[in-house]
Design a protein around this motif. Structure first.
Motif, PDB file in Angstrom:
ATOM      1  N   ALA A 217       0.832  -1.212   0.000  1.00 38.52           N
ATOM      2  CA  ALA A 217       0.000   0.000   0.000  1.00 38.52           C
ATOM      3  C   ALA A 217       0.861   1.254   0.000  1.00 38.52           C
ATOM      4  N   LEU A 218       1.982   1.236   0.746  1.00 40.04           N
ATOM      5  CA  LEU A 218       2.889   2.384   0.783  1.00 40.04           C
ATOM      6  C   LEU A 218       3.560   2.596  -0.574  1.00 40.04           C
ATOM      7  N   LEU A 219       3.974   1.518  -1.202  1.00 36.50           N
ATOM      8  CA  LEU A 219       4.606   1.619  -2.515  1.00 36.50           C
ATOM      9  C   LEU A 219       3.649   2.269  -3.518  1.00 36.50           C
ATOM     10  N   LEU A 220       2.431   1.789  -3.552  1.00 37.15           N
ATOM     11  CA  LEU A 220       1.441   2.288  -4.509  1.00 37.15           C
ATOM     12  C   LEU A 220       1.080   3.752  -4.231  1.00 37.15           C
ATOM     13  N   SER A 221       0.776   4.075  -2.975  1.00 37.55           N
ATOM     14  CA  SER A 221       0.315   5.431  -2.649  1.00 37.55           C
ATOM     15  C   SER A 221       1.420   6.469  -2.836  1.00 37.55           C
TER      16      SER A 221
END
Length: 454
Positions: free
Chosen positions: A341-345
Motif C-alpha cells: 500500500a505504501l509503494l502504490l500510494s
C-alpha cells in the motif's frame, strides 16, 4: 514441563485484571496519541508565531526525535532493572509535569529542551505499553490487546483535532498553550492510576526469582478474574520454578547476558528488526513533518485531518479483527500488505501530486498504522523475557536514530518540491516488502516464551 504461558491459558485466563491493565496503559497511549500528533502541528505554529527560520524549525523537530531515541535507549536497560510498573508510573508522572511546563514556555532554547524531554518520556512509555500487555495476555488475544493500544493512540489523535477546533485558529495560529495545559488532566489521572492499580508483570517477577511474590500475585489476579477455583497447587508452583530455572540455564548457554541481542541466536532477528523500524519511521516521518504544511498549502482546515484520522481508526479496527488470524492476518502478512500500500500510494502521490493528496495521505496513514502496530507486537514476540525490553527499546531507538536527520532532508525538499519526498518513500517501500519475505519468526497464536526442547 509447566510454563507460565500454560498457567496463563489454563488458570489465569482473560478477565478483569487484563482489562484493568489495558485501561491504564491505554489511557497513557491515548495521551501519547494527542501529544505526538500535536508536536507536529506545533512546529508549523511556532514557525509562524515565533518567525523561525527553516533551520530553527528543523531543530525543534529534531529535538523531539532525539528525545525519543534517548528514551528508547533508557527504556532498553532501565525497565529490566527497576521493573515495568515502576518505569511506566514514574514516566507518566514526569510527562504530566512536562505538559504543564511547556504550556508556559515562550523561549526557543527552552522549547527545544522540553521537547527533548517529552520525546524521552514518549520513547519510554510507547513500547513499554506493548511489552506489559504482551506479558499478561493469552496467545490467542495477544495481537488484539497490542492492537488495542494502537486504536487508543489513533483515538488520541482524533481527540486532538477536536481540541484544535476549540483552541486553534488554523495550522499556523491559536492558543496552543491552552491546548497543552488541557492535557495535564488525563495525564495526571493516568499517573495516579498507574501508581495505585498497575501491577508488575508475573513474568518479570519470576525472572527476578521472586517466586513467593509472583505466586501471591497470581492468587490476587485469579480473584480479580473470578477464577478462585483455579489456585496453583504445589506441583504447579514447583513446575514454574523449574521452568524459570531452565530458562536461565538456556540464557547462560546462549550467552544472552554477555552478548545480549547480538548473541548468535538473535543477531539476525535484531538486524532485521532494526531495518523494518528504520523504514517504518521514514514513512511516518514524511507524514509527521509534511502533512501540516501540505494541508496548509491547500488551505485545508482541521476537518481534513479529522477525516484522515477517522479513516485511520476504521482501518485499525479492521486490523484488530485480523491480526490474530493465522491465515489472513498474521504479523508478516500485515507488514506485506502495508508495504504494498505504501509503494502504490507514494508513487501515485508523486505522479498526481495535489489532485491525489487526500487519498494518498489516507492510504499512507492507514498503511503506516498497520506497519507500526504490527512491528511493535512483532518485536515483543521476537525476544525472550531476558532480552525483550533491551531488544524492543534499542530497535525503537535505531529506528528513530535513522530518521533524526530527516527534517534537514525533508523540509528543504518540501520547499523545493513538496512531492519529491514521496518518490524516496516509494523506493524504501520495496525494502519493506523484502523484509516480509525473509522474516520467519511470526508468533501468531504461539506461546510468548518456549524452551528449546518444547
Amino acid at each position: 514441563m509447566i510454563s507460565f504461558d500454560q498457567i496463563l491459558e489454563s488458570k489465569i485466563g482473560t478477565g478483569f485484571y487484563q482489562f484493568k491493565t489495558i485501561s491504564i496503559v491505554g489511557l497513557v497511549e491515548f495521551c501519547n496519541g494527542i501529544l505526538f500528533t500535536f508536536m507536529s502541528i506545533m512546529m508549523a505554529i511556532l514557525k509562524s508565531e515565533w518567525n523561525l527560520t527553516s533551520s530553527q524549525t528543523s531543530n525543534i523537530g529534531s529535538s523531539y526525535l532525539v528525545g525519543i531515541v534517548l528514551g528508547n535507549m533508557l527504556s532498553a536497560f532501565l525497565v529490566d532493572k527497576i521493573g515495568r510498573k515502576t518505569t511506566f508510573a514514574f514516566s507518566t508522572a514526569i510527562s504530566t509535569f512536562l505538559c504543564f511546563k511547556i504550556s508556559f514556555t515562550n523561549a526557543y532554547i527552552e522549547m527545544i529542551l522540553l521537547r527533548l524531554l517529552f520525546g524521552m518520556i514518549f520513547g519510554i512509555t510507547y513500547q513499554l505499553g506493548f511489552i506489559i500487555l504482551s506479558e499478561i495476555t493469552e496467545a490467542k488475544f495477544r495481537g488484539r490487546f497490542g492492537m488495542s493500544l494502537s486504536l487508543l493512540f489513533v483515538l488520541g489523535k482524533i481527540f486532538l483535532i477536536i481540541l484544535c477546533f476549540v483552541f486553534l485558529d488554523s495550522f499556523e495560529a491559536g492558543n496552543w498553550e491552552g491546548l497543552m495545559l488541557f492535557n495535564v488532566v488525563p495525564l495526571g489521572i493516568a499517573s495516579v492510576l498507574s501508581f495505585i492499580f498497575l501491577k508488575e508483570t508475573i513474568r518479570y517477577q519470576l525472572n527476578q526469582g521472586k517466586f513467593d511474590q509472583a505466586f501471591k500475585e497470581i492468587e490476587t489476579i485469579l480473584e480479580e478474574n473470578g477464577r478462585e477455583a483455579h489456585l496453583l497447587n504445589e506441583e504447579e508452583k514447583k513446575g514454574l520454578q523449574n521452568w524459570q530455572e531452565k530458562q536461565k540455564a538456556e540464557c547462560q548457554e546462549q550467552q544472552l547476558h554477555k552478548y545480549g541481542i547480538f548473541s548468535s541466536e538473535y543477531r539476525t532477528i535484531t538486524l532485521l528488526l532494526w531495518l523494518i523500524f528504520i523504514l517504518a519511521n521514514f514513512q511516518s516521518m514524511t507524514i509527521y513533518l509534511l502533512m501540516p504544511f501540505l494541508l496548509a498549502r491547500k488551505n485545508s482546515g482541521f476537518s481534513s485531518m479529522l477525516i484522515l484520522f477517522s479513516f485511520e481508526l476504521c482501518f485499525s479496527i479492521v486490523i484488530y479483527y485480523f491480526i490474530d488470524n493465522p491465515h489472513y492476518g498474521n504479523r508478516i502478512k500485515i507488514i506485506a500488505y502495508s508495504g504494498f500500500a505504501l509503494l502504490l500510494s507514494n508513487i501515485l502521490l508523486y505522479i498526481y501530486q495535489e489532485s491525489f493528496l487526500y487519498v494518498g495521505l489516507f492510504i499512507i496513514k492507514i498503511a503506516t498504522r498497520g506497519l507500526f502496530s504490527t512491528i511493535s507486537i512483532l518485536a515483543c514476540e521476537s525476544y525472550p523475557l531476558y532480552l525483550r525490553s533491551q531488544g524492543c527499546g534499542i530497535a525503537q531507538a535505531v529506528g528513530k536514530i535513522g530518521v533524526i536527520p530527516s527534517p534537514y532532508l525533508l523540509v528543504p525538499l518540501l520547499f523545493f518540491d513538496p512531492y519529491l519526498p514521496f518518490l524516496l518513500m516509494a523506493l524504501l517501500s520495496v525494502l519493506i516488502l523484502m523484509f516480509a519475505c525473509v522474516f520467519d519468526k511470526d508468533k501468531t497464536l504461539k506461546p510468548l516464551e518456549t524452551l528449546k526442547d518444547e
